[in-house]
Scaffold this active site. Structure first.
Site, PDB file in Angstrom:
ATOM      1  N   LYS A  88      85.412 -55.858 -17.163  1.00 53.88           N
ATOM      2  CA  LYS A  88      84.492 -55.049 -16.351  1.00 53.88           C
ATOM      3  C   LYS A  88      84.123 -55.845 -15.101  1.00 53.88           C
ATOM      4  CE  LYS A  88      80.471 -52.367 -17.515  1.00 53.88           C
ATOM      5  NZ  LYS A  88      79.459 -52.296 -18.553  1.00 53.88           N
TER       6      LYS A  88
HETATM    7  O1  LIG Z   1      71.043 -47.480 -16.475  1.00 52.39           O
HETATM    8  P1  LIG Z   1      71.304 -48.080 -17.810  1.00 52.39           P
HETATM    9  O2  LIG Z   1      70.839 -47.221 -18.926  1.00 52.39           O
HETATM   10  O3  LIG Z   1      70.830 -49.499 -17.889  1.00 52.39           O
HETATM   11  O4  LIG Z   1      72.884 -48.132 -17.994  1.00 52.39           O
HETATM   12  C1  LIG Z   1      73.685 -48.998 -17.256  1.00 52.39           C
HETATM   13  C2  LIG Z   1      75.146 -48.761 -17.529  1.00 52.39           C
HETATM   14  O5  LIG Z   1      75.904 -49.812 -17.057  1.00 52.39           O
HETATM   15  C3  LIG Z   1      77.039 -50.084 -17.861  1.00 52.39           C
HETATM   16  O6  LIG Z   1      77.110 -51.477 -17.860  1.00 52.39           O
HETATM   17  C4  LIG Z   1      78.270 -49.440 -17.327  1.00 52.39           C
HETATM   18  O7  LIG Z   1      79.357 -49.496 -18.222  1.00 52.39           O
HETATM   19  C5  LIG Z   1      76.761 -49.500 -19.186  1.00 52.39           C
HETATM   20  O8  LIG Z   1      76.719 -50.481 -20.134  1.00 52.39           O
HETATM   21  C6  LIG Z   1      75.486 -48.667 -18.964  1.00 52.39           C
HETATM   22  O9  LIG Z   1      75.818 -47.329 -19.229  1.00 52.39           O
END
Ligand SMILES: O=P(O)(O)OC[C@H]1O[C@](O)(CO)[C@@H](O)[C@@H]1O
Length: 225
Positions: A88
């Protein structure tokens, strides 16, 4: 549409996996910290445990580096943990360069922290396997996250981009339904909104009535004998 669970919590990953609907897992540094997973060795071990728990499907592991050479080095280490690992990478200039390198070298990637169609185009051009628009955080800032999913989906179709749209930052069961409608290829959600999809009061009322009628019928039959 594929379902990923967005957590580093092993019990929740197991629960979603046991439901039979799990296609993968996403994590991020905040989610790892929430589980108390600290230090490079512990983080690597935790990713391996997740891969072994979810016998099939992509597991996103996020780099912490922000320069191209460091992102590549860190990404190579993460990818070496297990074949299911997807690296990622943040949507920054060096991230885009690293995405291209990973794509040229057969390492799967998920481009994270995406908030606009322009960023999604760059991620696709660089060969990312997944692009992660953060729909909940877009909603929080008074824009429409689901509209962005629709826009990216339309652009990717017109342009024939192969990158999969992974709707992230999911806050509710309705978000999941709306993302499916808008053309997301994958949704990554915490466990609660996934389980929320099961719920409808008429299902509970209907089941209670069916069970009551079946009980009456069984009692009548027993009486006849
Ligand atoms: O706004 P939130 O709920 O913290 O989510 C952040 C998002 O970022 C991510 O890192 C993207 O994959 C997920 O783990 C998550 O869905």
């Amino acid at each position: 549409m594929k379902f990923f669970i967005d957590t580093a919590n092993l019990a929740q990953i197991k629960e979603a996996h046991d439901l039979g609907i799990l296609d993968g897992v996403t994590t991020n540094p905040s989610l790892m910290a929430k589980e108390g997973v600290k230090g490079e060795e512990a983080v690597m071990k935790h990713y391996l445990t997740i891969c072994e728990l979810v016998d099939d499907g992509d597991i996103s592991a996020e780099v912490l580096s922000t320069t191209v050479d460091e992102i590549i080095e860190e990404g190579k280490k993460l990818a070496a943990i297990h074949p299911q690992i997807v690296v990622k990478v943040p949507m920054i200039k060096d991230g885009v360069k690293a995405l291209k390198w990973f794509s040229d070298n057969g390492i799967k990637t998920n481009c994270t922290l995406v908030f606009s169609a322009g960023q999604a185009i760059l991620a696709a051009k660089a060969g990312a396997n997944y692009v992660s628009p953060f729909i909940g955080r877009i909603d929080d800032s008074n824009w429409d996250g689901v509209e962005l999913i629709k826009q990216i989906s339309q652009i990717y179709k017109i342009q024939g981009y192969k990158t999969e749209i992974l709707a992230a930052s999911i806050r509710s069961p309705l978000h999941i339904v709306k993302c499916a409608e808008a053309g997301a290829d994958v949704v990554t959600s915490p466990l609660e909104p996934i389980l929320g999809l099961l719920k409808h009061p008429l299902t509970d009322i209907g089941l209670a009535k069916f069970l009551e009628d079946a009980k009456k019928m069984r009692a009548e039959l027993a009486g006849v004998k």
